[in-house]
Every structure is written in structure tokens, then in C-alpha cells.
Write a protein that holds these residues in place. Structure first.
Motif, mmCIF file in Angstrom:
data_model
loop_
_atom_site.group_PDB
_atom_site.id
_atom_site.type_symbol
_atom_site.label_atom_id
_atom_site.label_comp_id
_atom_site.label_asym_id
_atom_site.label_seq_id
_atom_site.Cartn_x
_atom_site.Cartn_y
_atom_site.Cartn_z
ATOM 1 N N UNK A 50 0.833 -1.194 0.000
ATOM 2 C CA UNK A 50 0.000 0.000 0.000
ATOM 3 C C UNK A 50 0.873 1.252 0.000
ATOM 4 N N UNK A 51 0.258 2.369 -0.287
ATOM 5 C CA UNK A 51 0.988 3.633 -0.343
ATOM 6 C C UNK A 51 1.687 3.958 0.967
ATOM 7 N N UNK A 52 1.213 3.381 2.056
ATOM 8 C CA UNK A 52 1.814 3.619 3.371
ATOM 9 C C UNK A 52 3.254 3.153 3.452
ATOM 10 N N UNK A 53 3.709 2.308 2.505
ATOM 11 C CA UNK A 53 5.119 1.922 2.498
ATOM 12 C C UNK A 53 6.010 3.109 2.137
ATOM 13 N N UNK A 54 5.416 4.130 1.503
ATOM 14 C CA UNK A 54 6.122 5.380 1.200
ATOM 15 C C UNK A 54 5.317 6.513 1.824
ATOM 16 N N UNK A 55 5.377 6.672 3.146
ATOM 17 C CA UNK A 55 4.429 7.532 3.852
ATOM 18 C C UNK A 55 4.592 9.030 3.649
ATOM 19 N N UNK A 83 1.893 -1.214 9.761
ATOM 20 C CA UNK A 83 2.284 -1.548 11.130
ATOM 21 C C UNK A 83 3.562 -2.372 11.156
ATOM 22 N N UNK A 84 3.560 -3.505 10.468
ATOM 23 C CA UNK A 84 4.735 -4.369 10.478
ATOM 24 C C UNK A 84 4.592 -5.406 9.367
ATOM 25 N N UNK A 85 5.692 -6.106 9.097
ATOM 26 C CA UNK A 85 5.709 -7.150 8.076
ATOM 27 C C UNK A 85 6.417 -8.378 8.612
ATOM 28 N N UNK A 86 6.099 -9.515 7.999
ATOM 29 C CA UNK A 86 6.720 -10.780 8.367
ATOM 30 C C UNK A 86 6.997 -11.561 7.090
ATOM 31 N N UNK A 87 8.232 -12.056 6.937
ATOM 32 C CA UNK A 87 8.609 -12.815 5.750
ATOM 33 C C UNK A 87 8.808 -14.277 6.112
ATOM 34 N N UNK A 110 -11.364 -4.181 10.673
ATOM 35 C CA UNK A 110 -10.864 -2.810 10.718
ATOM 36 C C UNK A 110 -9.435 -2.684 10.231
ATOM 37 N N UNK A 111 -8.848 -3.757 9.709
ATOM 38 C CA UNK A 111 -7.477 -3.680 9.219
ATOM 39 C C UNK A 111 -7.326 -4.499 7.949
ATOM 40 N N UNK A 112 -6.176 -4.357 7.319
ATOM 41 C CA UNK A 112 -5.901 -5.026 6.046
ATOM 42 C C UNK A 112 -4.642 -5.871 6.175
ATOM 43 N N UNK A 113 -4.738 -7.130 5.712
ATOM 44 C CA UNK A 113 -3.564 -7.981 5.549
ATOM 45 C C UNK A 113 -3.266 -8.048 4.056
ATOM 46 N N UNK A 114 -2.012 -7.862 3.701
ATOM 47 C CA UNK A 114 -1.616 -7.970 2.302
ATOM 48 C C UNK A 114 -0.525 -9.036 2.201
ATOM 49 N N UNK A 115 -0.832 -10.106 1.469
ATOM 50 C CA UNK A 115 0.076 -11.229 1.300
ATOM 51 C C UNK A 115 0.718 -11.154 -0.079
ATOM 52 N N UNK A 116 2.052 -11.152 -0.117
ATOM 53 C CA UNK A 116 2.805 -11.125 -1.367
ATOM 54 C C UNK A 116 3.480 -12.485 -1.518
ATOM 55 N N UNK A 117 3.117 -13.241 -2.543
ATOM 56 C CA UNK A 117 3.508 -14.653 -2.660
ATOM 57 C C UNK A 117 4.306 -14.852 -3.947
ATOM 58 N N UNK A 151 7.097 -15.624 1.081
ATOM 59 C CA UNK A 151 5.857 -14.880 1.339
ATOM 60 C C UNK A 151 6.158 -13.729 2.284
ATOM 61 N N UNK A 152 5.628 -12.559 1.975
ATOM 62 C CA UNK A 152 5.677 -11.460 2.940
ATOM 63 C C UNK A 152 4.262 -11.054 3.292
ATOM 64 N N UNK A 153 3.983 -11.000 4.574
ATOM 65 C CA UNK A 153 2.695 -10.527 5.076
ATOM 66 C C UNK A 153 2.876 -9.127 5.630
ATOM 67 N N UNK A 154 2.106 -8.166 5.092
ATOM 68 C CA UNK A 154 2.083 -6.789 5.599
ATOM 69 C C UNK A 154 0.779 -6.565 6.346
#
Length: 397
Positions: free
Chosen positions: A71-76, A205-209, A298-305, A317-320
Motif C-alpha cells: 500500500x501507499x503507506x510503504x512510502x508515507x 504496522x509491520x511485516x513478516x517474511x 478494521x485492518x488489512x492484511x496484504x500477502x505477497x507470494x 511470502x511477505x505478510x504486511x
């Protein structure tokens, strides 16, 4: 269209659409059924293990088309940058002083070192090898011993640009230089629905790979049905969600599933004019081919696979996790960390171990295909879309 606008980070859906969706799910619960496909689908195992197919997928899906980097929040803010190498290509995104996003190969034009790491805010990038300096627009602005490179004008040796698009709070980039891409074609009819979530208002908020011994498509598969909830997730997800009950809607290769929380039964005792269905569902969007966006209350999970290396048996996989408000207070940080930890725990301890055993079983020659039932229409749609995209890419021009 599912959502129509988002206020203070919470989706607000046109009420008539909420009611239609709620009645659809309640009908499934009452009749003990779900969204159904037209026929059983036999999915070839070779597409999970074949090195040649994996090479084709790399080019078709992970080199020559737009990929969602977050999301755009990666470049705040202006001056922000973020790096990404999940595709196997080192990518750098920046936001300049005018708030415009730029994309580059994260490769110094001198000796090829990566000029940036992770993310942050800078005025320029200095290569860690020989201190060549680049600005946020990718221009080479200085280099030590500049006269030694007099035959190589600085203006011709900026960072290699990539096609990048910022659309409705999402960042898209094509890893291959010089590719002409069309975000409207990429998103198709799902664009308006994504726009309605006002994703630009969310905060990272945070990411996990995670790296696993599974084909990348097998990881996507785990999101595409709730048939397994009552077995694999009996003590975690199943007490919260109905199993084998989901809606399914597609826009070209992109699609959406909506699953019902058990709290949805409470709507039966409330007048439809007072329904808030969003409190009782989870929405899963697959942005073809490899991004899964999960809307959770109330939140969004974005999975990059992605495939990991050239081995079709490996994936990364990265989960944002994105939140409606910045997590500043300690209480908020603990709340969102608990949410992230729970999601990671479920997939790492339940979904992925089973997936890895499936990947191993693919090599046993027990069968030449696996089966998707009519109660698993999203799986059928996803794999038909994979096949169609590859066939289209290989047609002579």
C-alpha cells in the motif's frame, strides 16, 4: 460493487449491498451450501513441480507485468523509499519532494551494488561500494574521482527506471525495464471496489517474511476455500468462522471470496434496515496472480507470494499488516502485534506444514492431478486463469 466509501479506516458499504450479501450468506448457512462452480476440476500436479513450467511462470507473471509491492503507506512521506527483492529482482521505490512515486532497479550503474536497503527517509542514496550518489529521481548526482569517468556522462548513468503506478492507495511496479503496462487492464472491473476501501488512508504496522517448501501457487490455494476450516483449524479459526460457506465473485482473473463469521446469525433478530454486515464477514481479494488482500473488520492484511529461486518447490511470502490509525500508543502496538502473531501462528503451525506435506506428496507419483470440488470455485478459477495467461503469452505475435 461491494464497498462504496471508507470512513476513518472502516469500510462503509452501501446498505442495500450489505443486505444482499448478508442474505446470500444466511441462505448458504440455512441450506448448508456455498457458492458452487459448474464442474469438478482436475488440476495437474506437474504445474506445481515442473521446472520448465516454473521458468515460464517467472517470465509471464513475475517479470513482465505489474506486481503489487504494498500500500501507499510503504512510502508515507516525501523522501521515503522502500526496497523489495521478493521477485528475485532488486527494486527500489521512492517518493520525491512533489509526492510522486518513482521505481528503479536497485543497482548502481558503476559496479552493480545495491544502493539502498530496507526502507526509510533520505535525501539521496550513496552506493556502499564506491560512494556514487543518486537522488530520489534516480539521477547520478556525484561520484568520487569523477574525471576518471569522463567518457561516461553522469546524466546517462542514472538508475535504471521501472514502470511504477500508484493507484487508489496501492503501489504497482513492473520488474523488467522498458515494459509497457496497463493498470486498468491489470485490475479490470475490481478497480472501483478496491478504490472504495480508501487504502491510501491506512498505515503500515509491520511485516513478516516466511520461506516454505511449497510451490507459490499452493500457498495461494490455502486462501481459496473454507472447506478445511472445521478440520485443520478446528481450535483456531473454526470457532470464529463457518466452514465451507463463502460467496465467490470474479472480475476477469481477479476475484473475491467472502466468508461468514458465526456472529452473522445475530442479524436474523435485527431489522434489515439496521444491519451492518461488515462486522460479520472477512473479505479475501486475489489480485492475480500473487497478491492476496484480506479485509478483517478494521485492518488489512496484504500477502505477497512468490516463487523462491528457480526451484518450483520453494516459495517466499511477505505478510504486511496495515491499520486504520498509526500505532503510536503502547496499547495499540500490543493490540496489532497480537493480531499479526495470531495470523502468523495459524499459517505457520497449521496451513503451511500441511502444504509442505502436499508438495512432498506431489513427487510420490500417487496421482497425476488433484481435485477441486464444485464447492471450491475460486481454486478452479485461479488455476484456469493461470493456464489461460500462459497460453496467451505463448501465442505467436
Amino acid at each position: 460493487m461491494f464497498c462504496t466509501y471508507l470512513s476513518r479506516g472502516y469500510a462503509a458499504v452501501l446498505h442495500s449491498e450489505q443486505v444482499a450479501l448478508g442474505n446470500r450468506l444466511l441462505k448458504y448457512i440455512e441450506t448448508k451450501t456455498t457458492a458452487l462452480g459448474n464442474a469438478i476440476y482436475a488440476q495437474p500436479i506437474s504445474e506445481y513441480v515442473c521446472e520448465h513450467i516454473a521458468e515460464i511462470e517467472q517470465q509471464v507473471f513475475f517479470r513482465n507485468q505489474l506486481l503489487c509491492l504494498g500500500l501507499s503507506a510503504r512510502l508515507p512521506r516525501p523522501g521515503s523509499f522502500v526496497t523489495d527483492s521478493l521477485s528475485g529482482i532488486p527494486i527500489l521505490l521512492t517518493r520525491d519532494a512533489k509526492n510522486k512515486v518513482h521505481g528503479f532497479l536497485n543497482v548502481c550503474r558503476h559496479r552493480g551494488a545495491q544502493i539502498a536497503r530496507d526502507c526509510g527517509t533520505v535525501k539521496s542514496f550513496v552506493c556502499p561500494y564506491h560512494a556514487w550518489r543518486y537522488d530520489l529521481l534516480g539521477k547520478l548526482i556525484s561520484r568520487p574521482q569523477d574525471t576518471a569517468f569522463g567518457e561516461m556522462p553522469r546524466e546517462n548513468h542514472g538508475l535504471t527506471p521501472l514502470t511504477v503506478v500508484e493507484r487508489d492507495g496501492m503501489l504497482w511496479v513492473c520488474p523488467s525495464p522498458g515494459q509497457s503496462t496497463d493498470i486498468n487492464k491489470k485490475l479490470g472491473g475490481i478497480s472501483n471496489e478496491l478504490a472504495s476501501y480508501n487504502l491510501a488512508s491506512f498505515h503500515h504496522f509491520d511485516s513478516c517474511t516466511m520461506r516454505r517448501r511449497m510451490n507459490w501457487k499452493l500457498i495461494v490455494d490455502t486462501f481459496l476455500e473454507s472447506y478445511h476450516f472445521g478440520v485443520l483449524h478446528k481450535d483456531t479459526i473454526w470457532p470464529i468462522f463457518y466452514d465451507n460457506i463463502s460467496t465467490f465473485d470474479a472480475w476477469g482473473s481477479n476475484f473475491r471470496l467472502v466468508s461468514a463469521r458465526r456472529t452473522i446469525d445475530g442479524l436474523k433478530s435485527i431489522n434489515e434496515s439496521e444491519w451492518n454486515v461488515l462486522e460479520h464477514i472477512v473479505g479475501i481479494y486475489v489480485l492475480f496472480p500473487n497478491t492476496v488482500l484480506v479485509w478483517q473488520l478494521d485492518h488489512v492484511e496484504l500477502w505477497h507470494i512468490y516463487p523462491y529461486t528457480d526451484d518450483p518447490n520453494l516459495s517466499i511470502v511477505r505478510l504486511d499488516l496495515y491499520t486504520p490509525q498509526p500505532a503510536v500508543a503502547e496499547k495499540m502496538k500490543k493490540h496489532w502485534k497480537k493480531n499479526l502473531d495470531l495470523v502468523v501462528k495459524v499459517v505457520e503451525e497449521e496451513d503451511f506444514p500441511v502444504g509442505e506435506s502436499i508438495q512432498m506428496g506431489f513427487h510420490s507419483r500417487a496421482q497425476n492431478h488433484i481435485t477441486f470440488g464444485t464447492n471450491e470455485p475460486a481454486l478452479t478459477h485461479f488455476h484456469r486463469s493461470i493456464t489461460h495467461a500462459i497460453q496467451t503469452a505463448q501465442k505467436p505475435t
